[in-house]
Design an enzyme around this catalytic site. Structure first.
Site, PDB file in Angstrom:
ATOM      1  N   LYS A   1       0.842  -1.208   0.000  1.00 25.63           N
ATOM      2  CA  LYS A   1       0.000   0.000   0.000  1.00 25.63           C
ATOM      3  C   LYS A   1       0.874   1.253   0.000  1.00 25.63           C
ATOM      4  O   LYS A   1       0.591   2.225  -0.691  1.00 25.63           O
ATOM      5  CB  LYS A   1      -0.949  -0.015   1.207  1.00 25.63           C
ATOM      6  CG  LYS A   1      -2.066  -1.054   1.047  1.00 25.63           C
ATOM      7  CD  LYS A   1      -2.843  -1.341   2.321  1.00 25.63           C
ATOM      8  CE  LYS A   1      -3.731  -2.565   2.113  1.00 25.63           C
ATOM      9  NZ  LYS A   1      -4.484  -2.974   3.298  1.00 25.63           N
TER      10      LYS A   1
ATOM     11  N   GLN B   1      -4.647  -2.103   9.702  1.00 27.95           N
ATOM     12  CA  GLN B   1      -4.571  -3.404   9.028  1.00 27.95           C
ATOM     13  C   GLN B   1      -5.147  -4.512   9.914  1.00 27.95           C
ATOM     14  O   GLN B   1      -4.792  -4.633  11.084  1.00 27.95           O
ATOM     15  CB  GLN B   1      -3.092  -3.695   8.688  1.00 27.95           C
ATOM     16  CG  GLN B   1      -2.880  -4.917   7.816  1.00 27.95           C
ATOM     17  CD  GLN B   1      -3.422  -4.763   6.402  1.00 27.95           C
ATOM     18  OE1 GLN B   1      -3.319  -3.715   5.780  1.00 27.95           O
ATOM     19  NE2 GLN B   1      -4.030  -5.827   5.896  1.00 27.95           N
TER      20      GLN B   1
ATOM     21  N   ASP C   1     -11.157   2.452   3.926  1.00 27.10           N
ATOM     22  CA  ASP C   1     -11.559   1.053   3.712  1.00 27.10           C
ATOM     23  C   ASP C   1     -13.089   0.956   3.597  1.00 27.10           C
ATOM     24  O   ASP C   1     -13.611  -0.023   3.063  1.00 27.10           O
ATOM     25  CB  ASP C   1     -11.106   0.179   4.902  1.00 27.10           C
ATOM     26  CG  ASP C   1      -9.770  -0.525   4.644  1.00 27.10           C
ATOM     27  OD1 ASP C   1      -9.347  -0.592   3.463  1.00 27.10           O
ATOM     28  OD2 ASP C   1      -9.164  -1.004   5.625  1.00 27.10           O
TER      29      ASP C   1
END
Ligand code: NAD
Length: 297
Positions: A52, A96, A119
């Protein structure tokens, strides 16, 4: 002739288009910033956050990474979250998953500023998606919608069977495709580990999306002739190829491709799209927060 859907190619076009919007934002003094937070040292998670960060660098997004000790109390993670919520240079961030066992991931999601939740997992953003007023569409289902658009896969009136009901893929995918909206309007069946006669549900679908994490669960016998097959699964299996492993999906590619009209490979199908859509959401977040309108691909 079966079309092999080129996720790398579509993702690369999206990244190029985003690059232009990022320049527009940067010229207005609003370069997008994305932070990744990793609690603990899970090797797979480390690989994901590294990817990322690399993606950010490539397109001109300011990438920031925050490590939190895996044994630290939850409060230490919450402090990092509060700092990111307050940081004007960070337009979007994610924690994460998986987090260590002593951390309640749902509580973590609730503490993220929904305007920075790129997200799309904060309950407010989930609610907005279900209500047909999405702020950030979750990256994997959004990426799949973009693949349908790129390959002219008609979802309107189509029977779509989704295998898997996770919060990050199956559920948001179903919600997106059942909306009365462009790129949606499908009749959706969601299957899971308690579904009886899975094959009957997949065989009756025009489009089959498989996200269950069970290696090669779906084979040609479970598909109708000409179905569009989207394989979200990524599992590492041992292989004698020098690397010691290879990536395998939830669909038995070699048999399924004989029957499908179009199919995504693993790797190179859905994975690159998920990564591209995180960048998309970050650019969108920056554009909204900084009130600088930009084109989104
Ligand atoms: P998960 O692991 O959280 O849940 C799996 C789902 O599959 C559950 O809803 C379960 O009920 C269902 N399931 C399990 N076994 C089943 C069976 N035999 N029949 C029918 N349903 C079954 O799911 P997830 O996090 O969505 O991940 C699924 C897979 O997709 C994993 O391999 C993951 O690595 C991969 N993934 C890939 C991407 C990408 O960008 N390509 C993104 C997210 C997840």
């Amino acid at each position: 002739m079966t079309t092999i859907i080129d996720g790398d190619g579509v993702a690369s076009e999206i990244r190029d288009a985003l690059g232009e919007s990022i320049e527009t934002l940067a010229e207005a003094g609003a370069r997008p910033g994305l932070a990744t937070v990793l609690m603990g040292d899970d090797p797979a998670s480390q690989t994901y956050v590294n990817m990322k960060q690399r993606d950010c660098e490539e397109v001109g997004i300011e990438g920031v990474h925050v490590d939190v000790d895996g044994d630290a109390p939850a409060e230490e993670l919450y402090e990092a979250i509060e700092e990111l919520n307050a940081d004007p240079a960070i337009h979007g961030y994610l924690v994460q998953d998986p987090v260590p066992e002593h951390i309640d991931y749902r509580e973590v999601l609730r503490r993220i500023d929904p305007a920075k939740d790129v997200d799309g997992f904060h309950p407010e953003n989930v609610g907005r998606l279900v209500a047909g007023d999405a702020r950030f569409k979750p990256c994997t289902p959004h990426g799949i919608q973009k693949l349908f658009e790129a390959y002219d896969v008609e979802t309107e009136g189509a029977d779509v069977t989704i295998v898997g009901r996770s919060d990050i893929v199956g559920k948001p995918m179903a919600n997106l495709l059942m909306q009365k909206a462009e790129g949606a309007n499908a009749t959706v069946t969601v299957c899971h580990s308690r579904t009886t006669d899975l094959a009957e549900k997949t065989r009756s679908a025009d489009v089959v999306i498989v996200a269950c994490g069970v290696t090669e669960l779906v084979d040609a016998s479970m598909l109708s002739e000409g179905a569009v097959v989207i394989d979200v699964g990524i599992s590492r299996v041992e292989a004698d190829n020098g690397k010691g492993y290879e990536l395998v999906g939830d669909v038995e590619f070699e048999s399924a491709r004989e029957k499908a009209s179009a199919i995504t490979p693993v790797p190179g199908g859905v994975g690159p799209m998920t990564r591209a859509m995180l960048l998309y959401n970050t650019v969108k977040a920056a554009s909204i927060t900084e009130d600088v309108p930009v084109e989104l691909p």
